[in-house]
Design a protein around this motif. Structure first.
Motif, PDB file in Angstrom:
ATOM      1  N   GLU A 137       0.836  -1.207   0.000  1.00  0.00           N
ATOM      2  CA  GLU A 137       0.000   0.000   0.000  1.00  0.00           C
ATOM      3  C   GLU A 137       0.869   1.255   0.000  1.00  0.00           C
ATOM      4  O   GLU A 137       0.573   2.224  -0.718  1.00  0.00           O
ATOM      5  CB  GLU A 137      -0.954  -0.010   1.193  1.00  0.00           C
TER       6      GLU A 137
ATOM      7  N   MET B 164      -1.407   3.488  -8.565  1.00  0.00           N
ATOM      8  CA  MET B 164      -2.733   3.473  -7.935  1.00  0.00           C
ATOM      9  C   MET B 164      -3.638   2.395  -8.526  1.00  0.00           C
ATOM     10  O   MET B 164      -4.530   1.903  -7.848  1.00  0.00           O
ATOM     11  CB  MET B 164      -3.396   4.844  -8.072  1.00  0.00           C
ATOM     12  N   GLN B 165      -3.423   2.012  -9.771  1.00  0.00           N
ATOM     13  CA  GLN B 165      -4.250   0.988 -10.390  1.00  0.00           C
ATOM     14  C   GLN B 165      -4.211  -0.314  -9.580  1.00  0.00           C
ATOM     15  O   GLN B 165      -5.187  -1.039  -9.518  1.00  0.00           O
ATOM     16  CB  GLN B 165      -3.816   0.740 -11.841  1.00  0.00           C
TER      17      GLN B 165
ATOM     18  N   ASP C 262       2.834   6.133 -11.257  1.00  0.00           N
ATOM     19  CA  ASP C 262       1.499   5.954 -10.685  1.00  0.00           C
ATOM     20  C   ASP C 262       1.174   4.461 -10.606  1.00  0.00           C
ATOM     21  O   ASP C 262       0.982   3.804 -11.623  1.00  0.00           O
ATOM     22  CB  ASP C 262       0.472   6.677 -11.568  1.00  0.00           C
TER      23      ASP C 262
ATOM     24  N   ALA D 265       2.177   1.653  -3.544  1.00  0.00           N
ATOM     25  CA  ALA D 265       1.129   2.082  -4.473  1.00  0.00           C
ATOM     26  C   ALA D 265       0.772   3.551  -4.273  1.00  0.00           C
ATOM     27  O   ALA D 265       0.507   4.277  -5.230  1.00  0.00           O
ATOM     28  CB  ALA D 265      -0.107   1.198  -4.304  1.00  0.00           C
ATOM     29  N   LEU D 266       0.778   3.987  -3.024  1.00  0.00           N
ATOM     30  CA  LEU D 266       0.446   5.380  -2.708  1.00  0.00           C
ATOM     31  C   LEU D 266       1.643   6.327  -2.836  1.00  0.00           C
ATOM     32  O   LEU D 266       1.484   7.545  -2.725  1.00  0.00           O
ATOM     33  CB  LEU D 266      -0.126   5.467  -1.286  1.00  0.00           C
TER      34      LEU D 266
ATOM     35  N   ILE E  48      -4.197  -0.595  -6.366  1.00  0.00           N
ATOM     36  CA  ILE E  48      -5.189  -0.470  -5.296  1.00  0.00           C
ATOM     37  C   ILE E  48      -6.597  -0.531  -5.878  1.00  0.00           C
ATOM     38  O   ILE E  48      -7.459  -1.262  -5.380  1.00  0.00           O
ATOM     39  CB  ILE E  48      -4.998   0.842  -4.498  1.00  0.00           C
ATOM     40  N   ILE E  49      -6.829   0.194  -6.943  1.00  0.00           N
ATOM     41  CA  ILE E  49      -8.151   0.258  -7.562  1.00  0.00           C
ATOM     42  C   ILE E  49      -8.614  -1.118  -8.026  1.00  0.00           C
ATOM     43  O   ILE E  49      -9.779  -1.480  -7.876  1.00  0.00           O
ATOM     44  CB  ILE E  49      -8.138   1.263  -8.739  1.00  0.00           C
TER      45      ILE E  49
END
Length: 181
Positions: free
Chosen positions: A120, A174-175, A172, A123-124, A177-178
């Motif tokens: 996490e 973030m995908q 990036d 990802a962040l 996590i999404i």
């Protein structure tokens, strides 16, 4: 050339391996934060919930400044919390796609809760954001997910010698996590 470079990132992104080889190639002084902290008794004690030693960042920062005050040359400060210290000329955050990072963390025997916490954080972009809050435009991010050690070293050399830029905010993950991992 006098320059202090912090190399940071989430655990298992390759900080130590890349920094060791880069320091040899550049004939640079290498300070590994983990070793430096324990050699100089710069901890606050053990976090009873997470099971690891808590680093006294303020004392670490002062000790690093003292260690480097008379040093003439390139100094590489490697470690997960190096970006929280001051007086860097450049901060390079190594990034790795969470899918690849998960495999590395599992191979090293990290607990599932610690794996998820680190994934996490990656990802962040936690290390990058923390570094940017402190150092602003001195921060560069390099996605080393699919690079060899030699390719990574070549990119870091280009950053150090200001031949190329890899500015904060362009990576990036973030995908991950999404998509729900």
């Amino acid at each position: 050339m006098n320059k202090t470079i912090f190399i940071s990132g989430t655990p298992t992104v390759g900080k130590t391996t890349i920094s060791e080889k880069l320091a040899i190639k550049l004939n640079a002084k290498l300070i590994k934060i983990n070793d430096f902290v324990f050699e100089n008794d710069l901890t606050l004690g053990k976090d009873s919930n997470k099971g690891y030693e808590v680093i006294d960042i303020d004392k670490l920062d002062l000790k690093l400044q003292d260690e480097l005050k008379d040093y003439d040359g390139i100094a590489i400060i490697e470690g997960h919390v190096s970006h929280l210290c001051s007086n860097a000329d450049q901060i390079i955050i190594l990034r790795v796609n969470p899918k690849i990072l998960k495999e590395r963390l599992e191979k090293r025997g990290y607990l599932e809760s610690k794996i998820l916490e680190n994934l996490e954080a990656e990802a962040l972009g936690v290390c990058s954001c923390e570094a940017y809050d402190i150092h602003a435009d001195k921060v560069q991010e390099v996605d080393v997910s699919n690079l060899s050690i030699d390719e990574s070293i070549a990119i870091l050399e280009d950053i150090i010698y200001e031949k190329k830029e890899f500015p904060f905010g362009e990576i990036d993950f973030m995908q991950w996590i999404i998509s729900g991992h």
